[in-house]
Write a protein that holds these residues in place. Sequence first.
Motif, mmCIF file in Angstrom:
data_model
loop_
_atom_site.group_PDB
_atom_site.id
_atom_site.type_symbol
_atom_site.label_atom_id
_atom_site.label_comp_id
_atom_site.label_asym_id
_atom_site.label_seq_id
_atom_site.Cartn_x
_atom_site.Cartn_y
_atom_site.Cartn_z
ATOM 1 N N GLY A 153 52.178 57.159 -36.670
ATOM 2 C CA GLY A 153 51.458 58.169 -37.428
ATOM 3 C C GLY A 153 49.954 58.143 -37.252
ATOM 4 O O GLY A 153 49.233 58.917 -37.885
ATOM 5 N N ARG A 154 49.432 57.237 -36.377
ATOM 6 C CA ARG A 154 47.991 57.155 -36.124
ATOM 7 C C ARG A 154 47.681 57.706 -34.737
ATOM 8 O O ARG A 154 48.524 57.672 -33.844
ATOM 9 N N VAL A 155 46.466 58.184 -34.547
ATOM 10 C CA VAL A 155 46.076 58.745 -33.253
ATOM 11 C C VAL A 155 45.920 57.626 -32.238
ATOM 12 O O VAL A 155 45.168 56.674 -32.466
ATOM 13 N N ARG A 156 46.646 57.745 -31.129
ATOM 14 C CA ARG A 156 46.580 56.733 -30.076
ATOM 15 C C ARG A 156 46.694 57.387 -28.708
ATOM 16 O O ARG A 156 47.170 58.513 -28.579
ATOM 17 N N TYR A 157 46.273 56.632 -27.691
ATOM 18 C CA TYR A 157 46.490 57.021 -26.301
ATOM 19 C C TYR A 157 47.891 56.571 -25.915
ATOM 20 O O TYR A 157 48.221 55.375 -26.028
ATOM 21 N N VAL A 158 48.724 57.497 -25.438
ATOM 22 C CA VAL A 158 50.128 57.204 -25.159
ATOM 23 C C VAL A 158 50.466 57.638 -23.736
ATOM 24 O O VAL A 158 50.078 58.735 -23.307
#
Length: 423
Positions: free
Chosen positions: A138-143
Amino acid sequence: RDLAIRILGSSGPMLAEELALELGASVSETKNLLGLLDEEGLLFSGGITYLETQFALKSDVEALRGTDGKSGTSIEDVNGLLLEMQFRKYPSVAGYFEANPAVGLSMDLSWRVENYDPGQLDALWASGEVVVGRFVGGRVRYVAKRDAELLHAFRGPGRLSEREQTILELIEKQPGIGIEDVVKKTGLDKEVTREAVYMLDRGLFVARAAGSSAGRNHYVRYVPENIEKNPLPSLLERYVRSFGPATVRQLERLLRAERISLDATLSALVANGRVRSFAVSGEKEQYYVASEDFGRLGKSRPDETVRVLSILDPFTLHFSREIEARWGEGWYYPVFKGAQPCGIVELWEMSGRVEVRNVELESSVTMAEVLGALDNISPYFDAMHMDTTTVAGAHGKLVADMTVKELEPFLGAGFAKVQAWLA
């Protein structure tokens, strides 16, 4: 309760419906009881003898798998392997994302990529090989692109309100649009718009447009190129391989998945030899690790390196509950000595500089060690055009209120007192 434990001990593994029949209770009452036993750490659930969810005493399953803790696996062994795996070096950012699904901040890669250049990450983002959004926890990340597709397939399409659908259609027509422009084009209230975009974000309908940054986010419609029909086995194996050793609860928070589905899939991965499970002395939960890494438990070199990591760093995620319990929720950078959380740094990226607003430390680490850790990541900040570090305070005090002894480590590290700052 005692009767349920005796029945599971003599007849388990069994379905909730089978246990309910033995107890003479309703299925809903039995499931509530099983939930309580699980909270006590007494229960194992999953596809034990076949893929439907069954229940058994954890001690019986551990004995069956040879993981009853008698092998002497300690939490120190777990943390040693975790440190070794999390801070191994990769030759490039692309190499990191081939082996790992995600990273929290660009800074996190400075600990993991040789001669890290933030431009490599920006290039992968611009090419679509890396996606930025709320795919993990649920957190903004580089994926990594492949993992974003797996997570999208696992979560499935959600239902949208009429307002959310309208905003999504607008975003789809744009090369990247911010909330302010959505408000102008729709005439909706800003807070209403912000909430609708947030729901689209969490539902994985949108991602960040390349080049977006905190406070200046631009959104694009996220549409996966590939959709896997049964993504959980691939997804879970990938996360165990990258984040392991890990417990089901840690994986549950990362993937936002139901415990039952994780247990069943992990059991299948263990059965086919892709993943190993093991017990740790003094710990209630099983740990999972990739089969090829299992033999390295207890063989890692001691690592007492002091690191200042982001709150979203893949290593930090293993200790997030402990950190929040000790220092509360907030935007700060945890300090680790090896695998021990021992403080926080309130650090903010400013125009042309990095500002340290406060440092709180436990006795196990010194201020000089923390300043050394910050110096270790200074090449990253230099590359981001923040080549100066200023200090506004430490120990919960402003610089003007700090004692001579409290100032000594900063002055010894080359800082000078300039009016109300150290620089």
